[in-house]
Write an enzyme that holds these catalytic residues in place. Sequence first.
Site, PDB file in Angstrom:
ATOM      1  N   ASP A  92      70.276  64.538  56.755  1.00 28.05           N
ATOM      2  CA  ASP A  92      70.797  65.719  57.451  1.00 28.05           C
ATOM      3  C   ASP A  92      72.306  65.595  57.592  1.00 28.05           C
ATOM      4  OD1 ASP A  92      70.407  63.647  59.543  1.00 28.05           O
ATOM      5  OD2 ASP A  92      71.100  65.225  60.893  1.00 28.05           O
ATOM      6  N   GLU A 156      69.661  62.875  62.401  1.00 27.68           N
ATOM      7  CA  GLU A 156      70.616  61.970  63.056  1.00 27.68           C
ATOM      8  C   GLU A 156      71.785  62.723  63.657  1.00 27.68           C
ATOM      9  OE1 GLU A 156      74.023  59.359  63.654  1.00 27.68           O
ATOM     10  OE2 GLU A 156      73.877  61.006  62.214  1.00 27.68           O
TER      11      GLU A 156
END
Length: 455
Positions: A92, A156
């Site tokens: 991500d 994250e």
Amino acid sequence: MPDSPLAHTVASLQSRARTELAELVAFKSVADPAQFPRSECEAAAEWVAGALRADGFTDVALLDTPDGTRSVYGYLPGPAGAPTVLLYAHYDVQPPLDESAWISPPFELTERDGRWYGRGAADCKGGLIMHLTALRALKEHGGVPVNVKVIVEGSEEQGTGGLERYAEAHPELLTADTIVIGDTGNFRVGLPTVTATLRGMTLVRVQVDTLAGNLHSGQFGGAAPDALAALIRVLDSLRGEDGSTTIDGLEADATWEGLQYPEEEFRQDAKVLDGVGLTGGGTVADRIWARPAVTVLGIDCPPVVGATPSVQAGARALVSLRIPPGTDAVKATELLTAHLENAAPWGARVSVEQVGQGQPFRADTGSPAYASMASAMREAYDGTEMQTSGMGGSIPLCNTLAALYPEAEILLIGLSEPEAQIHAVNESVSPEELERLSLAEALFLQRYAEQYAQR
């Protein structure tokens, strides 16, 4: 680069690395469905799973984590009796911010001035490519000498804790002798660095309300309490006159012992405008690695274009607090919340909502794996000695792993050196750093396996 068969193999894999990084960067994998479709993250997760399967990983799984995102897990068995190494990265990314400010499209890997530009190129899609390149090189030189687990996180950057909670519920999944977190970076290009500390983080939304509805500023301005003005005062109270973070009850005077960050180099790396001073006191290293730092990430209020002459009834801000090692993130969140509530002028109503949180981290740099990494980096960087630095950013998973596996050695390396401009527009990665760190990781795995066998 050193002149060795392994180094030549790593170099020969760079074309493949660029192709795969371009494919991965193309996914708009921002783990916030309010900004980008969830399908972008799902497609990126599938790409990662496919890459692991193609490289011989078994037990590849898409893990549905409690925050609604997916992490990807894979296992690559090594020789009997070999240690297990967990390699971490995340797919991500941060949103691209103002896409018009990018010189090239943020989700299209573009080569320019010797660097590869694209969102996630360094943070941290490049980290996954680094891991894969190191393993591929080892397969051509006798095989991977350790058991390898790979975990690639899907949220994250959002700090929503999905993988942390999943790992706590399935503690056997990520158990390892050594963990390599591929999400930090060298102090600067060409200077091999491991990161010893990470600041933790808390993220809160603060809402200020003063009126039942907006009012005409000519008819009511001057007596009607302006929520936006109140919010500005609340946010201003978080900093002292010198710009240092001043949250009631939160210590902010720690010092950093070790590698220092010269002020002029910091000004250049941070692109501080001429005549503008830095904020805070102490050394730069003190301020960015050892002390708390508050940042207002965004404010909800009328934009200048289209604004009406109104006294605002409500206003909202997103506030980040970076928390140094030695300070508990839960306690820091309580202090931040109390400070925001108490700083409101005119009896304005203040509500604070926690959005994300992660504890700070301090690695044990005296562990045996660090000796193997120092030797590997020295060779990969042609004799340059490995340095140890802090990092102001946060990786919440580190503390979870340290708590679950207290005997595991944890090392933090990666591609996010200052020129990478992670989280900003025009993020990029240095191909040379990708090549050298891929080699360093391959050498580390070899030397760590040898060292482990001698214990």
